[in-house]
Design a protein around this motif. Structure first.
Motif, PDB file in Angstrom:
ATOM      1  N   SER A  76       0.805  -1.337  -0.095  1.00  0.00           N
ATOM      2  CA  SER A  76      -0.101   0.147  -0.178  1.00  0.00           C
ATOM      3  C   SER A  76       0.883   1.117   0.042  1.00  0.00           C
ATOM      4  O   SER A  76       0.470   2.383  -0.615  1.00  0.00           O
ATOM      5  CB  SER A  76      -1.123   0.142   1.138  1.00  0.00           C
ATOM      6  OG  SER A  76      -0.346   0.068   2.505  1.00  0.00           O
ATOM      7  N   ARG A  77       1.918   1.217   0.641  1.00  0.00           N
ATOM      8  CA  ARG A  77       2.794   2.244   0.838  1.00  0.00           C
ATOM      9  C   ARG A  77       3.439   2.598  -0.464  1.00  0.00           C
ATOM     10  O   ARG A  77       3.949   3.537  -1.003  1.00  0.00           O
ATOM     11  CB  ARG A  77       3.733   2.340   2.080  1.00  0.00           C
ATOM     12  CG  ARG A  77       3.270   2.513   3.123  1.00  0.00           C
ATOM     13  CD  ARG A  77       3.879   2.123   4.436  1.00  0.00           C
ATOM     14  NE  ARG A  77       3.636   2.086   5.824  1.00  0.00           N
ATOM     15  CZ  ARG A  77       3.455   3.524   6.480  1.00  0.00           C
ATOM     16  NH1 ARG A  77       4.057   4.499   5.707  1.00  0.00           N
ATOM     17  NH2 ARG A  77       3.076   3.518   7.545  1.00  0.00           N
ATOM     18  N   TYR A  78       4.009   1.430  -1.181  1.00  0.00           N
ATOM     19  CA  TYR A  78       4.736   1.602  -2.297  1.00  0.00           C
ATOM     20  C   TYR A  78       3.594   2.259  -3.496  1.00  0.00           C
ATOM     21  O   TYR A  78       4.082   2.882  -4.355  1.00  0.00           O
ATOM     22  CB  TYR A  78       5.222   0.230  -2.850  1.00  0.00           C
ATOM     23  CG  TYR A  78       6.016   0.111  -3.904  1.00  0.00           C
ATOM     24  CD1 TYR A  78       7.361   0.605  -4.008  1.00  0.00           C
ATOM     25  CD2 TYR A  78       5.681  -0.392  -5.192  1.00  0.00           C
ATOM     26  CE1 TYR A  78       8.244   0.464  -4.963  1.00  0.00           C
ATOM     27  CE2 TYR A  78       6.512  -0.688  -6.351  1.00  0.00           C
ATOM     28  CZ  TYR A  78       7.774   0.129  -6.115  1.00  0.00           C
ATOM     29  OH  TYR A  78       8.851  -0.071  -7.191  1.00  0.00           O
TER      30      TYR A  78
ATOM     31  N   ASP B  66      11.809   5.333   3.005  1.00  0.00           N
ATOM     32  CA  ASP B  66      10.719   5.925   3.903  1.00  0.00           C
ATOM     33  C   ASP B  66       9.902   4.708   4.270  1.00  0.00           C
ATOM     34  O   ASP B  66       9.508   4.774   5.426  1.00  0.00           O
ATOM     35  CB  ASP B  66       9.793   6.955   3.080  1.00  0.00           C
ATOM     36  CG  ASP B  66      10.580   8.332   2.828  1.00  0.00           C
ATOM     37  OD1 ASP B  66      11.504   8.630   3.562  1.00  0.00           O
ATOM     38  OD2 ASP B  66      10.214   8.905   2.065  1.00  0.00           O
ATOM     39  N   ILE B  67       9.539   3.672   3.480  1.00  0.00           N
ATOM     40  CA  ILE B  67       8.894   2.446   3.844  1.00  0.00           C
ATOM     41  C   ILE B  67       9.762   1.721   4.870  1.00  0.00           C
ATOM     42  O   ILE B  67       9.401   1.204   5.663  1.00  0.00           O
ATOM     43  CB  ILE B  67       8.593   1.639   2.365  1.00  0.00           C
ATOM     44  CG1 ILE B  67       7.813   2.406   1.711  1.00  0.00           C
ATOM     45  CG2 ILE B  67       8.006   0.309   2.895  1.00  0.00           C
ATOM     46  CD1 ILE B  67       7.636   1.604   0.204  1.00  0.00           C
ATOM     47  N   ALA B  68      10.971   1.609   4.794  1.00  0.00           N
ATOM     48  CA  ALA B  68      11.815   0.770   5.410  1.00  0.00           C
ATOM     49  C   ALA B  68      11.677   1.396   6.731  1.00  0.00           C
ATOM     50  O   ALA B  68      11.613   0.778   7.958  1.00  0.00           O
ATOM     51  CB  ALA B  68      13.219   0.757   5.078  1.00  0.00           C
ATOM     52  N   ASP B  69      11.794   2.663   6.957  1.00  0.00           N
ATOM     53  CA  ASP B  69      11.775   3.560   8.232  1.00  0.00           C
ATOM     54  C   ASP B  69      10.500   3.374   8.971  1.00  0.00           C
ATOM     55  O   ASP B  69      10.455   3.243  10.198  1.00  0.00           O
ATOM     56  CB  ASP B  69      12.176   5.124   8.061  1.00  0.00           C
ATOM     57  CG  ASP B  69      13.549   5.436   7.588  1.00  0.00           C
ATOM     58  OD1 ASP B  69      14.292   4.445   7.810  1.00  0.00           O
ATOM     59  OD2 ASP B  69      13.707   6.428   6.867  1.00  0.00           O
TER      60      ASP B  69
ATOM     61  N   LEU C 124       8.394   0.785   8.587  1.00  0.00           N
ATOM     62  CA  LEU C 124       7.998  -0.546   9.118  1.00  0.00           C
ATOM     63  C   LEU C 124       9.112  -1.022  10.187  1.00  0.00           C
ATOM     64  O   LEU C 124       9.141  -2.098  10.427  1.00  0.00           O
ATOM     65  CB  LEU C 124       8.115  -1.453   7.786  1.00  0.00           C
ATOM     66  CG  LEU C 124       7.070  -1.176   6.809  1.00  0.00           C
ATOM     67  CD1 LEU C 124       6.965  -2.051   5.606  1.00  0.00           C
ATOM     68  CD2 LEU C 124       5.743  -1.489   7.621  1.00  0.00           C
ATOM     69  N   GLY C 125      10.433  -0.255  10.338  1.00  0.00           N
ATOM     70  CA  GLY C 125      11.310  -0.788  11.252  1.00  0.00           C
ATOM     71  C   GLY C 125      12.180  -1.629  10.712  1.00  0.00           C
ATOM     72  O   GLY C 125      12.553  -2.738  11.277  1.00  0.00           O
ATOM     73  N   MET C 126      12.495  -1.657   9.399  1.00  0.00           N
ATOM     74  CA  MET C 126      13.359  -2.797   8.584  1.00  0.00           C
ATOM     75  C   MET C 126      14.549  -1.986   7.886  1.00  0.00           C
ATOM     76  O   MET C 126      14.417  -0.738   7.725  1.00  0.00           O
ATOM     77  CB  MET C 126      12.517  -3.451   7.451  1.00  0.00           C
ATOM     78  CG  MET C 126      11.248  -4.044   8.311  1.00  0.00           C
ATOM     79  SD  MET C 126      10.405  -4.888   7.078  1.00  0.00           S
ATOM     80  CE  MET C 126       9.011  -5.360   7.855  1.00  0.00           C
ATOM     81  N   HIS C 127      15.580  -2.635   7.417  1.00  0.00           N
ATOM     82  CA  HIS C 127      16.418  -2.033   6.745  1.00  0.00           C
ATOM     83  C   HIS C 127      16.243  -2.063   5.315  1.00  0.00           C
ATOM     84  O   HIS C 127      15.367  -2.687   4.588  1.00  0.00           O
ATOM     85  CB  HIS C 127      17.726  -3.102   6.917  1.00  0.00           C
ATOM     86  CG  HIS C 127      18.972  -2.525   6.126  1.00  0.00           C
ATOM     87  ND1 HIS C 127      19.200  -2.385   4.865  1.00  0.00           N
ATOM     88  CD2 HIS C 127      20.081  -2.115   6.893  1.00  0.00           C
ATOM     89  CE1 HIS C 127      20.627  -1.901   4.931  1.00  0.00           C
ATOM     90  NE2 HIS C 127      21.012  -1.426   5.956  1.00  0.00           N
ATOM     91  N   VAL C 128      16.438  -0.932   4.473  1.00  0.00           N
ATOM     92  CA  VAL C 128      16.064  -0.555   3.293  1.00  0.00           C
ATOM     93  C   VAL C 128      16.365  -1.814   2.237  1.00  0.00           C
ATOM     94  O   VAL C 128      15.864  -1.977   1.372  1.00  0.00           O
ATOM     95  CB  VAL C 128      16.708   0.677   2.852  1.00  0.00           C
ATOM     96  CG1 VAL C 128      18.350   0.663   2.529  1.00  0.00           C
ATOM     97  CG2 VAL C 128      16.065   1.110   1.379  1.00  0.00           C
ATOM     98  N   ALA C 129      17.681  -2.564   2.708  1.00  0.00           N
ATOM     99  CA  ALA C 129      17.835  -3.788   1.805  1.00  0.00           C
ATOM    100  C   ALA C 129      16.796  -4.788   1.630  1.00  0.00           C
ATOM    101  O   ALA C 129      16.392  -5.357   0.755  1.00  0.00           O
ATOM    102  CB  ALA C 129      19.036  -4.361   2.009  1.00  0.00           C
ATOM    103  N   THR C 130      16.198  -4.924   2.735  1.00  0.00           N
ATOM    104  CA  THR C 130      15.103  -5.780   3.156  1.00  0.00           C
ATOM    105  C   THR C 130      13.959  -5.380   2.056  1.00  0.00           C
ATOM    106  O   THR C 130      13.267  -6.199   1.668  1.00  0.00           O
ATOM    107  CB  THR C 130      14.545  -6.042   4.638  1.00  0.00           C
ATOM    108  OG1 THR C 130      15.900  -6.206   5.259  1.00  0.00           O
ATOM    109  CG2 THR C 130      13.449  -6.941   4.419  1.00  0.00           C
TER     110      THR C 130
END
Length: 91
Positions: free
Chosen positions: A17-19, A27-30, A32-38
């Motif tokens: 949904s964010r994408y 911004d999505i990684a931040d 969701l609390g995940m690394h941007v590589a994930t």
């Protein structure tokens, strides 16, 4: 030691949904609390092969979940070295 976990379907749907809203992967990684590589790996896993409304590669959360389950099923467990020796001798 870090705590690793697989993304859930709810995580993937939130990413989708964010994408689709046009947010950047960072911004999505931040959020969701995940690394941007994930996030990038997940976008690759759920790639639909088409472009979305933002003219980026399409992403489908259910497709990504299905591919993950297929990969986990295919992975299996590795045979121990003693079992490998026995299998080569008997065949």
């Amino acid at each position: 030691m870090r705590n690793y976990r697989y993304l859930t379907l709810a995580d993937r749907e939130a990413l989708e949904s964010r994408y689709l809203k046009g947010e950047r992967p960072q911004d999505i990684a931040d959020s969701l609390g995940m690394h941007v590589a994930t996030i990038y790996k997940e976008l690759k896993r759920g790639d639909t092969g088409d472009l979305d409304c933002n003219m980026r590669q399409g992403y489908n959360a259910k497709l990504a979940q299905l591919r993950l389950q297929q990969n986990l099923k295919r992975r299996g467990s590795k045979a121990k070295p003693e079992q490998q020796k026995l299998e080569t001798v008997t065949t």
